[in-house]
Design a protein around this motif. Sequence first.
Motif, PDB file in Angstrom:
ATOM      1  N   ASP A 110       0.365  -0.947   0.225  1.00 14.82           N
ATOM      2  CA  ASP A 110      -0.022  -0.208   0.201  1.00 14.82           C
ATOM      3  C   ASP A 110       1.113   1.212   0.272  1.00 14.82           C
ATOM      4  O   ASP A 110       1.376   1.313   0.630  1.00 14.82           O
ATOM      5  CB  ASP A 110      -0.615  -0.183   1.280  1.00 14.82           C
ATOM      6  CG  ASP A 110      -1.694  -1.323   1.187  1.00 14.82           C
ATOM      7  OD1 ASP A 110      -2.473  -1.785   0.043  1.00 14.82           O
ATOM      8  OD2 ASP A 110      -2.303  -1.855   2.521  1.00 14.82           O
ATOM      9  N   THR A 111       0.485   2.161  -0.691  1.00 18.30           N
ATOM     10  CA  THR A 111       1.493   3.115  -1.319  1.00 18.30           C
ATOM     11  C   THR A 111       0.599   4.834  -1.512  1.00 18.30           C
ATOM     12  O   THR A 111       0.246   4.150  -2.542  1.00 18.30           O
ATOM     13  CB  THR A 111       2.787   2.897  -1.578  1.00 18.30           C
ATOM     14  OG1 THR A 111       2.985   4.361  -2.623  1.00 18.30           O
ATOM     15  CG2 THR A 111       2.543   2.000  -3.156  1.00 18.30           C
ATOM     16  N   ALA A 116       7.231   5.886  -7.178  1.00 23.41           N
ATOM     17  CA  ALA A 116       8.375   6.158  -6.450  1.00 23.41           C
ATOM     18  C   ALA A 116       8.825   4.979  -5.883  1.00 23.41           C
ATOM     19  O   ALA A 116      10.861   4.759  -6.292  1.00 23.41           O
ATOM     20  CB  ALA A 116       8.559   7.281  -5.832  1.00 23.41           C
ATOM     21  N   VAL A 117       8.519   3.934  -5.801  1.00 22.11           N
ATOM     22  CA  VAL A 117       9.056   2.819  -4.584  1.00 22.11           C
ATOM     23  C   VAL A 117       9.417   1.811  -5.323  1.00 22.11           C
ATOM     24  O   VAL A 117       9.849   0.649  -6.060  1.00 22.11           O
ATOM     25  CB  VAL A 117       7.967   2.365  -3.371  1.00 22.11           C
ATOM     26  CG1 VAL A 117       7.760   4.216  -3.188  1.00 22.11           C
ATOM     27  CG2 VAL A 117       7.235   2.151  -3.905  1.00 22.11           C
ATOM     28  N   SER A 143       4.620 -11.935  -6.558  1.00 23.27           N
ATOM     29  CA  SER A 143       4.136 -11.021  -7.171  1.00 23.27           C
ATOM     30  C   SER A 143       4.423 -10.514  -6.457  1.00 23.27           C
ATOM     31  O   SER A 143       3.666 -10.113  -4.849  1.00 23.27           O
ATOM     32  CB  SER A 143       3.823 -10.769  -8.608  1.00 23.27           C
ATOM     33  OG  SER A 143       2.802 -10.972  -8.032  1.00 23.27           O
ATOM     34  N   ILE A 144       4.331  -9.035  -6.328  1.00 26.22           N
ATOM     35  CA  ILE A 144       4.623  -7.989  -5.906  1.00 26.22           C
ATOM     36  C   ILE A 144       3.228  -6.309  -6.671  1.00 26.22           C
ATOM     37  O   ILE A 144       3.944  -6.507  -7.161  1.00 26.22           O
ATOM     38  CB  ILE A 144       5.688  -7.125  -4.749  1.00 26.22           C
ATOM     39  CG1 ILE A 144       6.360  -8.317  -4.385  1.00 26.22           C
ATOM     40  CG2 ILE A 144       5.279  -5.864  -4.629  1.00 26.22           C
ATOM     41  CD1 ILE A 144       7.590  -7.213  -3.565  1.00 26.22           C
ATOM     42  N   TRP A 145       2.557  -6.625  -6.005  1.00 25.34           N
ATOM     43  CA  TRP A 145       1.638  -5.308  -6.837  1.00 25.34           C
ATOM     44  C   TRP A 145       1.166  -4.050  -5.814  1.00 25.34           C
ATOM     45  O   TRP A 145       1.133  -4.655  -4.520  1.00 25.34           O
ATOM     46  CB  TRP A 145       0.494  -5.668  -7.376  1.00 25.34           C
ATOM     47  CG  TRP A 145      -0.793  -6.351  -6.152  1.00 25.34           C
ATOM     48  CD1 TRP A 145      -1.216  -7.223  -5.331  1.00 25.34           C
ATOM     49  CD2 TRP A 145      -1.454  -5.325  -5.112  1.00 25.34           C
ATOM     50  NE1 TRP A 145      -1.748  -7.330  -4.560  1.00 25.34           N
ATOM     51  CE2 TRP A 145      -2.599  -6.606  -4.996  1.00 25.34           C
ATOM     52  CE3 TRP A 145      -2.470  -4.674  -5.763  1.00 25.34           C
ATOM     53  CZ2 TRP A 145      -3.749  -6.042  -4.147  1.00 25.34           C
ATOM     54  CZ3 TRP A 145      -3.131  -3.895  -5.046  1.00 25.34           C
ATOM     55  CH2 TRP A 145      -4.490  -4.608  -4.605  1.00 25.34           C
ATOM     56  N   PHE A 146       0.995  -3.093  -6.309  1.00 28.03           N
ATOM     57  CA  PHE A 146       1.199  -2.073  -5.404  1.00 28.03           C
ATOM     58  C   PHE A 146      -0.727  -1.304  -5.357  1.00 28.03           C
ATOM     59  O   PHE A 146      -1.272  -1.033  -6.563  1.00 28.03           O
ATOM     60  CB  PHE A 146       2.077  -0.729  -6.653  1.00 28.03           C
ATOM     61  CG  PHE A 146       3.627  -1.244  -6.261  1.00 28.03           C
ATOM     62  CD1 PHE A 146       4.350  -0.810  -4.903  1.00 28.03           C
ATOM     63  CD2 PHE A 146       3.445  -2.033  -6.955  1.00 28.03           C
ATOM     64  CE1 PHE A 146       5.891  -1.523  -5.508  1.00 28.03           C
ATOM     65  CE2 PHE A 146       4.954  -2.601  -7.421  1.00 28.03           C
ATOM     66  CZ  PHE A 146       5.818  -2.575  -6.361  1.00 28.03           C
ATOM     67  N   GLN A 147      -0.886  -0.720  -4.070  1.00 22.47           N
ATOM     68  CA  GLN A 147      -2.087  -0.089  -4.209  1.00 22.47           C
ATOM     69  C   GLN A 147      -2.411   1.312  -3.815  1.00 22.47           C
ATOM     70  O   GLN A 147      -1.457   1.406  -2.695  1.00 22.47           O
ATOM     71  CB  GLN A 147      -3.188  -1.204  -3.255  1.00 22.47           C
ATOM     72  CG  GLN A 147      -4.809  -0.927  -2.901  1.00 22.47           C
ATOM     73  CD  GLN A 147      -4.880  -2.170  -1.458  1.00 22.47           C
ATOM     74  OE1 GLN A 147      -5.633  -3.096  -2.283  1.00 22.47           O
ATOM     75  NE2 GLN A 147      -4.661  -1.939  -0.540  1.00 22.47           N
TER      76      GLN A 147
END
Length: 214
Positions: A110-111, A116-117, A143-147
């Motif tokens: 969560d970002t 940026a990250v 995998s990594i996903w961004f919320q």
Amino acid sequence: MTKLTGREVDAEKPAGWAHLYTGLQTRVRSGDFAAGLALVNTIGAAAQEMDHHPDIDLRYTHVDIRLTSHDTGGVTARDIRLARKISELVDEAGLEHTFAGLGWFELGLDTPDDAAVAPFWAAVLGFEQRTQEIVDPSGALPSIWFQQSGRAEPRQRWHPDLWIDPSEVRARINAAIEAGGTLESDAEAPSFWVLADPEGNRVCLCTWQDRDPA
């Protein structure tokens, strides 16, 4: 080849297979390594003939199999055909296969600023960056996903997502609550449920349901 909807996959997949995230999965109880290896060789020959190749994890007493069509990012008719063929081969070998206990694991970050990250996490893990997620090129690591999130503190940053078959959700929730957890939200069910441990750390139980466009 056209990507199938969740409902189409659920209607067409053979018994013993689960639709988890973007693929079909099953576990064959081989009983010993030699029987598992023999089955893997048989499946490999059939897959080569059909020109569609599964991801196979051979262990001492079982074989895990996952099917997905990478060109569509989901399950297609070719995966259904190969799943049916594999089920036939399992039956011919006198073995059994099931999706019980299987899951597909990924991590959510969560970002408020994934642009940026994400490059940092892709670089440090050696992952490839894609739209809204970074992935292990070999498929071995989650995998990594961004919320998208707000910036107010304190806020949660990392949370795991576990994809399971819909038939297993209630038992998992009950077990989690008995173990001291809480059901934080079922507002998005049956797409996903949010649970938390006694310290408030969250996890989402996810299914294929209610994810296709109307």
